[in-house]
Scaffold this motif. Structure first.
Motif: not given
Length: 306
Positions: A164-165, A288-294
């Motif tokens: 989720l980028d 979470l919107s600060r990050f690319a979460v894998t």
């Protein structure tokens, strides 16, 4: 042949009227049931854009028809959910039933489960997908155009890496695995309830928290029992009520005095929502919107990349 009644229970998403978020649970014994029969990819890595607006909403095709608007919710277990209107329009067959409720365990309700022959997201196609049928609460009650046809659950991506980028506004599905846990960029998560749960630092305390992309309004949510245990910049005040499809409760809020940490990533002074109904923490869209979460479900690893 599909069993006439699925032997697991799903706790359904919260409809939010203030800053608190969604949790869905799969309550079961033994390994999780696979929410689809098989998946195929047009390439080793495929991407789709997040639709304009807040949160993660993507276009999918079901049985070759669509596109339909589905949110992608890591706080939703199993294959996901679909609205009664969309399920009826597609003529999806009923293959079972689940018992649905919220984290309180009170006032649970039965929901039908339907099966889609195919569900396609970009270049990824999932076959024989199970979706529970229910009306979807608005993610934001002040948005009259917040209409979705369904929700993609976390379990749908159990055989792939899911990224989720948020900064690039892209969702990526790919083959492979994350590097080993180093507690810096890559941390471990548990998957006991069908959603990813990590160990994080909130001030000086270690807290278990769900990684919940479906939590549209909340940044950091903690059980009310944490009031007095974490340092805050002010006394928590009631800022509104939240409701599930089954219960309603007050939400208290205050800024954290200090930081919340996930591995090497630090978020200063997040807003904390305190609610009675949650048994543990929850990090949502604003966090979470600060990050690319894998997320790597096979190895239970998660990476936060700023």
């Amino acid at each position: 042949m599909t069993s006439p009644r699925l032997v697991f229970a799903i706790l359904a998403t919260l409809a939010i009227t203030s800053s608190v978020a969604a949790q869905q649970r799969v309550v079961r014994q033994g390994p999780p049931p696979k929410p689809f029969s098989s998946a195929e990819m047009s390439a080793p890595s495929v991407e789709v854009p997040m639709l304009p607006g807040e949160g993660i909403v993507v276009e999918v095709r079901i049985n070759g028809k669509g596109p339909y608007k589905f949110s992608l919710d890591t706080g939703a277990g199993g294959g996901g959910r679909i609205t009664p209107k969309t399920a009826e329009a597609l003529g999806l067959p009923v293959v079972g039933e689940v018992m649905a409720g919220d984290p309180s365990g009170k006032n649970r309700q039965a929901q039908k489960v339907v099966e889609a022959d195919s569900l396609t997201l970009g270049g990824a196609t999932f076959h024989k997908v199970h979706l529970s049928v229910r009306e979807l609460p608005k993610r934001r009650l002040d948005d009259p155009e917040d209409e979705r046809d369904g929700v993609l659950g976390f379990g749908l991506f159990q055989d792939h890496l899911l990224t989720l980028d948020y900064p690039a506004r892209r969702v990526r599905i790919e083959k492979g695995e994350l590097p080993p846990v180093d507690d810096q960029q890559v941390v471990a998560f548990e998957n006991r309830f069908g959603v990813p749960q990590i160990r994080m630092k909130v001030g000086d305390l270690e807290v278990d928290a769900d990684v919940d992309s479906g939590n549209m309004n909340g940044e950091l949510v903690l059980p009310a029992s944490y009031i007095g245990k974490v340092a805050l910049e002010s006394e928590p005040k009631v800022v509104g009520k939240a409701r599930t499809g089954f219960n309603e409760f007050d939400v208290k809020q205050a800024p954290l005095k200090g930081s919340a940490r996930v591995g090497a990533q630090v978020v200063e002074r997040p807003l904390v929502d305190f609610v009675e109904i949650f048994p543990h923490g929850n990090i949502g869209h604003a966090f979470l919107s600060r990050f690319a979460v894998t997320l790597d479900q096979k190895n239970r690893r998660i990476r936060f990349k700023s």
